[in-house]
Structures are given as structure tokens and as C-alpha cells.
Write a protein that holds these residues in place. Sequence first.
Motif, PDB file in Angstrom:
ATOM      1  N   ARG A  59       0.820  -1.217   0.000  1.00 20.11           N
ATOM      2  CA  ARG A  59       0.000   0.000   0.000  1.00 20.11           C
ATOM      3  C   ARG A  59       0.851   1.263   0.000  1.00 20.11           C
ATOM      4  NH1 ARG A  59      -3.085  -3.191   3.498  1.00 20.11           N
ATOM      5  NH2 ARG A  59      -1.954  -2.353   5.283  1.00 20.11           N
ATOM      6  N   GLU A  60       1.769   1.356   0.959  1.00 21.05           N
ATOM      7  CA  GLU A  60       2.538   2.587   1.118  1.00 21.05           C
ATOM      8  C   GLU A  60       3.683   2.703   0.110  1.00 21.05           C
ATOM      9  OE1 GLU A  60       1.453   4.842   3.103  1.00 21.05           O
ATOM     10  OE2 GLU A  60      -0.101   3.553   3.969  1.00 21.05           O
ATOM     11  N   GLY A  61       4.337   1.584  -0.162  1.00 14.48           N
ATOM     12  CA  GLY A  61       5.513   1.646  -1.021  1.00 14.48           C
ATOM     13  C   GLY A  61       5.230   1.493  -2.497  1.00 14.48           C
ATOM     14  N   PHE A  62       4.066   0.933  -2.849  1.00 19.21           N
ATOM     15  CA  PHE A  62       3.760   0.690  -4.261  1.00 19.21           C
ATOM     16  C   PHE A  62       2.513   1.443  -4.717  1.00 19.21           C
ATOM     17  CE2 PHE A  62       1.785  -1.953  -7.636  1.00 19.21           C
ATOM     18  CZ  PHE A  62       2.795  -1.875  -8.578  1.00 19.21           C
ATOM     19  N   LEU A  63       1.390   1.218  -4.047  1.00 16.90           N
ATOM     20  CA  LEU A  63       0.132   1.810  -4.498  1.00 16.90           C
ATOM     21  C   LEU A  63       0.075   3.318  -4.285  1.00 16.90           C
ATOM     22  CD1 LEU A  63      -2.397  -0.891  -3.207  1.00 16.90           C
ATOM     23  CD2 LEU A  63      -1.417  -0.655  -5.496  1.00 16.90           C
ATOM     24  N   ARG A  64       0.765   3.828  -3.258  1.00 16.92           N
ATOM     25  CA  ARG A  64       0.680   5.257  -2.941  1.00 16.92           C
ATOM     26  C   ARG A  64       1.970   6.018  -3.220  1.00 16.92           C
ATOM     27  NH1 ARG A  64      -2.409   4.681   2.945  1.00 16.92           N
ATOM     28  NH2 ARG A  64      -4.288   3.632   2.138  1.00 16.92           N
ATOM     29  N   ALA A  66       4.164   7.051  -6.432  1.00 17.66           N
ATOM     30  CA  ALA A  66       4.216   7.037  -7.896  1.00 17.66           C
ATOM     31  C   ALA A  66       5.589   6.635  -8.423  1.00 17.66           C
ATOM     32  CB  ALA A  66       3.827   8.409  -8.440  1.00 17.66           C
ATOM     33  N   ILE A  67       6.644   7.080  -7.745  1.00 15.54           N
ATOM     34  CA  ILE A  67       7.997   6.774  -8.212  1.00 15.54           C
ATOM     35  C   ILE A  67       8.297   5.287  -8.050  1.00 15.54           C
ATOM     36  CG2 ILE A  67      10.450   7.199  -7.828  1.00 15.54           C
ATOM     37  CD1 ILE A  67       9.730  10.027  -6.984  1.00 15.54           C
ATOM     38  N   ALA A  68       7.990   4.742  -6.857  1.00 13.79           N
ATOM     39  CA  ALA A  68       8.228   3.319  -6.624  1.00 13.79           C
ATOM     40  C   ALA A  68       7.341   2.469  -7.528  1.00 13.79           C
ATOM     41  CB  ALA A  68       7.970   2.977  -5.158  1.00 13.79           C
ATOM     42  N   TYR A  69       6.105   2.911  -7.720  1.00 16.36           N
ATOM     43  CA  TYR A  69       5.184   2.184  -8.601  1.00 16.36           C
ATOM     44  C   TYR A  69       5.760   2.077 -10.008  1.00 16.36           C
ATOM     45  CZ  TYR A  69       1.121   1.387 -11.614  1.00 16.36           C
ATOM     46  OH  TYR A  69       0.268   0.897 -12.568  1.00 16.36           O
ATOM     47  N   ARG A  70       6.229   3.203 -10.521  1.00 15.25           N
ATOM     48  CA  ARG A  70       6.773   3.206 -11.881  1.00 15.25           C
ATOM     49  C   ARG A  70       8.047   2.379 -11.966  1.00 15.25           C
ATOM     50  NH1 ARG A  70       5.814   2.335 -16.751  1.00 15.25           N
ATOM     51  NH2 ARG A  70       7.147   3.404 -18.268  1.00 15.25           N
ATOM     52  N   ALA A  71       8.882   2.453 -10.933  1.00 15.40           N
ATOM     53  CA  ALA A  71      10.132   1.695 -10.939  1.00 15.40           C
ATOM     54  C   ALA A  71       9.860   0.194 -10.952  1.00 15.40           C
ATOM     55  CB  ALA A  71      10.979   2.070  -9.724  1.00 15.40           C
ATOM     56  N   VAL A  72       8.927  -0.244 -10.112  1.00 17.11           N
ATOM     57  CA  VAL A  72       8.588  -1.667 -10.065  1.00 17.11           C
ATOM     58  C   VAL A  72       8.001  -2.122 -11.390  1.00 17.11           C
ATOM     59  CG1 VAL A  72       7.066  -3.379  -8.994  1.00 17.11           C
ATOM     60  CG2 VAL A  72       8.294  -1.738  -7.565  1.00 17.11           C
ATOM     61  N   ARG A  73       7.120  -1.306 -11.967  1.00 12.79           N
ATOM     62  CA  ARG A  73       6.513  -1.662 -13.251  1.00 12.79           C
ATOM     63  C   ARG A  73       7.558  -1.749 -14.359  1.00 12.79           C
ATOM     64  NH1 ARG A  73       1.188  -1.189 -14.409  1.00 12.79           N
ATOM     65  NH2 ARG A  73       1.900  -2.277 -16.297  1.00 12.79           N
ATOM     66  N   MET A  74       8.496  -0.826 -14.372  1.00 13.08           N
ATOM     67  CA  MET A  74       9.524  -0.829 -15.418  1.00 13.08           C
ATOM     68  C   MET A  74      10.398  -2.079 -15.331  1.00 13.08           C
ATOM     69  SD  MET A  74      10.751   3.173 -15.581  1.00 13.08           S
ATOM     70  CE  MET A  74      11.969   2.814 -16.859  1.00 13.08           C
ATOM     71  N   VAL A  75      10.807  -2.433 -14.114  1.00 14.48           N
ATOM     72  CA  VAL A  75      11.641  -3.625 -13.943  1.00 14.48           C
ATOM     73  C   VAL A  75      10.859  -4.880 -14.320  1.00 14.48           C
ATOM     74  CG1 VAL A  75      12.861  -5.056 -12.264  1.00 14.48           C
ATOM     75  CG2 VAL A  75      13.094  -2.573 -12.182  1.00 14.48           C
ATOM     76  N   SER A  76       9.618  -4.975 -13.854  1.00 17.30           N
ATOM     77  CA  SER A  76       8.801  -6.163 -14.113  1.00 17.30           C
ATOM     78  C   SER A  76       8.481  -6.316 -15.596  1.00 17.30           C
ATOM     79  CB  SER A  76       7.504  -6.095 -13.299  1.00 17.30           C
ATOM     80  OG  SER A  76       7.773  -6.017 -11.919  1.00 17.30           O
ATOM     81  N   GLU A  77       8.117  -5.219 -16.233  1.00 17.69           N
ATOM     82  CA  GLU A  77       7.786  -5.276 -17.655  1.00 17.69           C
ATOM     83  C   GLU A  77       9.019  -5.600 -18.495  1.00 17.69           C
ATOM     84  OE1 GLU A  77       6.051  -1.514 -18.441  1.00 17.69           O
ATOM     85  OE2 GLU A  77       4.137  -1.984 -17.459  1.00 17.69           O
ATOM     86  N   ALA A  78      10.165  -5.056 -18.102  1.00 20.56           N
ATOM     87  CA  ALA A  78      11.394  -5.347 -18.839  1.00 20.56           C
ATOM     88  C   ALA A  78      11.764  -6.821 -18.717  1.00 20.56           C
ATOM     89  CB  ALA A  78      12.535  -4.472 -18.324  1.00 20.56           C
ATOM     90  N   ALA A  79      11.643  -7.364 -17.507  1.00 20.36           N
ATOM     91  CA  ALA A  79      11.958  -8.781 -17.307  1.00 20.36           C
ATOM     92  C   ALA A  79      11.004  -9.675 -18.089  1.00 20.36           C
ATOM     93  CB  ALA A  79      11.902  -9.119 -15.820  1.00 20.36           C
TER      94      ALA A  79
END
Length: 208
Positions: A59-64, A66-79
Motif C-alpha cells: 500500500r505505502e511503497g507501491f500503491l501510494r 508514484a515513483i516506486a510504482y513506476r520503478a517496479v513496473r519498469m523492472v517487471s515489464e522489462a523482465a
Amino acid sequence: MLASFLAPFRARPAEAHARPAEGQARPAEAKASRTASLVAVFGQGRARWSPRDYGSLAREGFLRNAIAYRAVRMVSEAAASVPLLLMQGPRELDRHPLLDLLARPNPRAQGADLLEALCGHLMVAGNAYLEAVAVDGIVRELHVLRPDRVRVVPGPEGWPEAFDYTLDGHTLRIHQDGAETAGVPPILHLTFFNPLDDHYGFAPLEAA
């Protein structure tokens, strides 16, 4: 990449269990670490809960954030976008049941969806779980399990002998003996390095 990713799902070859020929030296037996029994004393046969609150991290580190959300999405999508190749010696195989399984791991997900979810959980929780489902002794489906629903059950040598999956107060224990999956452990547990925990990984979001 394919070999390392799927190594835990491969059954051992029959030659590995064959007895040595007459007069042939018996290979040295693999011994478990002597410290493993100490680890097992504190949790053998009981589900060991992660010391962190996955819900708060999500909730706090991903959903709320924006920077962490985008970083996680970029790494996951790239992999997930990296093409997987199946090799037999120097030759690449274009057709194989394993390729079909990875392309369509279950009725609800394509291969890229599964890898993106697996990497996403690993980034947010430091742990990711992949379940192999067998039909007639053959692995037919792969499913990503939510880390907050899975608990490690250590065995007598300290290694996980089972995993507890809990949902709405109901718990299913999944044993790692591979009795229903042709000798292949049904749960693949991926973790990030954690210097202070023997079973659970350390999430990048925790250090942020």
C-alpha cells in the motif's frame, strides 16, 4: 535464463539414482549443513511467518508512491519482455511442451503476464512464489501466488518441506515431496538476499 528459472521444476535424471557398478567407487554423499538443524529447531513443522507486513509495503511503497510504482513496473515489464529460448545442446528448439507451458501457463494468463507478476511480487515483497499444477503426473499449469498468503514450513534440516497457503481463514499445506507432480517440488520460492533471515527475502521497498 530459461535453464536457471526452471531448474527447480526439473526432475532428477534416473542416472542420478542408479547404484554404482560392482567395484566402482561410490560417490561421496551430499551432506546437509550442520547448522541447518539449529535453524530447524525453532520452526520444524510449523509455518514460519514473515516478520514484515506485506500489505503495508504494497500500500505505502507501491500503491501510494508514484515513483516506486513506476520503478517496479519498469523492472517487471522489462523482465517479462525478455524472450525465453529453449536449447538442446547448441540447437534452439522451436516446438516443445515446455515452450507451450511458458507461453500459456494457465487459462487466465499469458507468459508475459506470469513473469511480470512474479517479478512484481519479488520487487515489492522480496519473495515470489510459483506453483506448478500437474495433471496425470505432468505439469500443465503455472500460477503465481500472493506472498502475503504463503508461509514457509521448515523441515528437520532447516529447508522448507512445505508451504502453507492461507485464504479467508482456511489453510492448505502444500508439501514439497512432489508426490503429485512427478517428483518435481510444486512450489518455487524466489527471494532476494536477506542477511538476517534464513527463509524470506528482503524487499527493495524496505530499504527505500
